[in-house]
Structures are given as C-alpha cells and as structure tokens.
Design a protein around this motif. Structure first.
Motif, mmCIF file in Angstrom:
data_model
loop_
_atom_site.group_PDB
_atom_site.id
_atom_site.type_symbol
_atom_site.label_atom_id
_atom_site.label_comp_id
_atom_site.label_asym_id
_atom_site.label_seq_id
_atom_site.Cartn_x
_atom_site.Cartn_y
_atom_site.Cartn_z
ATOM 1 N N GLU A 1 -5.374 1.584 -5.471
ATOM 2 C CA GLU A 1 -6.422 1.833 -4.197
ATOM 3 C C GLU A 1 -7.612 2.082 -4.716
ATOM 4 N N HIS B 1 -4.150 6.173 -5.690
ATOM 5 C CA HIS B 1 -5.481 6.471 -5.800
ATOM 6 C C HIS B 1 -6.080 6.363 -7.013
ATOM 7 N N ASP C 1 0.543 2.200 4.178
ATOM 8 C CA ASP C 1 -0.065 3.286 3.274
ATOM 9 C C ASP C 1 1.227 4.248 3.140
ATOM 10 N N HIS D 1 0.959 -1.192 -0.041
ATOM 11 C CA HIS D 1 -0.033 0.193 0.013
ATOM 12 C C HIS D 1 0.925 1.195 0.057
ATOM 13 N N HIS E 1 1.803 5.235 -2.076
ATOM 14 C CA HIS E 1 1.314 6.340 -3.086
ATOM 15 C C HIS E 1 2.720 7.071 -3.373
ATOM 16 N N HIS F 1 3.237 7.421 2.098
ATOM 17 C CA HIS F 1 2.972 8.453 1.124
ATOM 18 C C HIS F 1 4.609 8.949 0.850
HETATM 19 ZN ZN LIG Z 1 -3.765 4.812 0.764
#
Ligand SMILES: [Zn+2]
Ligand SMILES: [Zn+2]
Length: 287
Positions: free
Chosen positions: A80, A39, A240, A7, A9, A242
């Motif tokens: 995602e 995303h 997640d 996960h 980004h 970033h």
């Molecule tokens: Zn995410």
C-alpha cells in the motif's frame, strides 16, 4: 462463488500476525486468492510503515508462501503505497526494484511539520487537528482539498488500485469540521473520479471503516460509488484486513449494496492478470 482480498496488512507493518496466518485463514474461508499490501517503507516513515530494512524479508516470506501454498491458493505480493512528493511514490527506486505484483495507492499524509514528521489523516483526530492548525492555518477546506489534489497526482504515478478514496471523512466530526455534502467537497470528489476514469485505475471499495466503527459507510460512500458507476470506473472489494479474522469482513452486505447501485463486476487479480468477474452476495464467480 468465493471471496478474494488484496488489501491486507501483517506484522511487517501495523497488521497482526505473520503472513502465513492470513493464508491459513483464507484457505479455511475457501478464498481462491489473497494479496499482501503492507504499508510501504520509506525514510522518515511513521511507526505503521514497514521499516526499510525489512522489505527484503517481506518479499522473501511472501514468495516462500507462494511456493508452499501455490497449489491451493493464489498469493500476490503488493504494497500500500504512500504518496509524498519528493519523498515516496510508486516510482521510488526501492519500490520499482521490489518487482511487486501490484500496488494500492492511498493518501495517509497531507503535509510536513517543521520537525519533519508528516501530518496524518487517518490516525488520531488530535493529530489531524494538529496538522490542520500548524500546516493549514485552520483552513479545513484547504487541507481536505490538498488530500484530493494529492490523490489525483498519485493516480498518474502507475498505481493499480486507489485505496480508500474518501477516508479523510472520518475526521469530519459529523459535519462540524466539514461535510461530504458541501459543494466544494463534491467538486473535489468529482474531479478525482474523472482522473480515476482517465487513468484507468481500479477504485477500491474498502469495508474497514464499517467493522472498525469509524464510518457507517464504505470508503468511498454510496453517492460517490453511484457517480463512479456512471463514469464506468472499475471497482474491487477489499477489507483492508489487519488481522486474518477481517479477511472478508462486511463483504456480503457490501456486495448487495454494490449490486443495487448497478455494478455487475468486480476486478480481481487472477493468474497474474486483472480481470472483471461477475459477483453475488456470496463472492465473485472465480471458476
Ligand atoms: Zn491499508
Ligand atoms: Zn490505508
């Protein structure tokens, strides 16, 4: 023992830096596999969604990294996914055509404003309140129930992983608006866990709330993971991320907590297949 993260980004959505920076950091951390999950793009998507016209470049860039680094690390292309009935889902044509290695399904939107904007659950609290009053007439129970109802619908949509199951808890204002210990909330979560078990979707344990200081616990909370264990639901550990620096954030502490709950294995994407691997506080048993 090594960590993986699926996960992540990058600059194609609201993440920082180019995909290659994540690969380099992953190599530095001796990670045997990572996945990108920007995303998803869709018409009317908000600022943090990938733009429709950038999808081909994203796919090409990650594919190029697979070629370039394939002998050192496994790289996977995902998205995602949002789920907005009639607008975007895992079954949308441009998503199916993207030939992704996997998708994570996450609910970020619970409704539509009169002007066509979508109501966000994980943005600023002010935006959440705006949706609560304009779309749900101030009924927070209706709004949170809608979030879980959409989650259950999305589980039937062919996603591989359910992302941050209870992220909406960050809007609870420490129990002022709602609490995860109220009966109705617990019932929504239980129904959702039953759907996860039935659809055999992998439940993500997401550490982002902790290192961003939005939550003292993972998404989902420990009491939910305890129920998930009873239902034999498969879990995976994700950051997640970033930013490359977040690729394995809070993994050691979280793995230790998962062990205490009784989990013995984590799901990973290895050689193109989802497999269960034993794990410790230092990572999954990749070899
Ligand atoms: Zn995410
Ligand atoms: Zn998300």
């Amino acid at each position: 023992m090594a960590w993986t993260n699926y996960h992540g980004h990058c600059y194609y959505c609201d993440g920082k830096l180019e995909p290659e920076a994540y690969v380099e950091k992953a190599l530095e951390l001796d990670m045997p596999a990572i996945g990108f999950s920007s995303h998803c793009p869709f018409e009317g998507g908000h600022g943090w969604n990938m733009k429709m016209e950038e999808l081909p470049d994203y796919l090409k860039e990650v594919e190029g990294l697979k070629q370039q680094y394939g002998d050192q690390i496994q790289i996977y292309t995902g998205l995602e996914m949002d789920y907005i009935p009639g607008v975007i889902s895992n079954q949308s044509e441009h998503i199916k055509q993207a030939n992704l290695d996997y998708t994570i399904g996450s609910i970020h939107y619970t409704g539509v404003f009169d002007d066509g904007r979508f109501c966000e659950i994980d943005g600023a609290h002010q935006k959440f309140l705006e949706g609560l009053h304009h779309i749900f007439d101030g009924d927070v129970k209706a709004m949170v129930s809608k979030y879980f109802e959409l989650t259950r619908e999305m589980l039937k949509d062919g996603i591989d992983v359910l992302g941050h199951l209870d992220k909406i808890k960050i809007q609870a204002e420490q129990g002022v608006l709602f609490s995860e210990f109220e009966d109705w909330y617990r019932i929504e979560v239980s129904k959702t866990l039953e759907s996860i078990a039935e659809e055999k979707v992998i439940l993500e344990v997401n550490t982002r709330g902790i290192y961003k200081k939005k939550s003292v616990e993972t998404y989902p909370s420990k009491w939910i993971l305890t129920l998930a264990k009873e239902l034999d639901i498969d879990i995976m550990l994700n950051a997640d991320a970033h930013h490359p620096e977040e690729l394995n954030a809070v993994f050691t502490e979280t793995a230790s907590k998962l062990k205490k709950i009784g989990f013995k294995e984590l799901k990973v994407l290895k050689n193109g297949e989802w497999v269960s691997l034993s794990f410790s506080e230092r990572g999954v048993n990749w070899e």
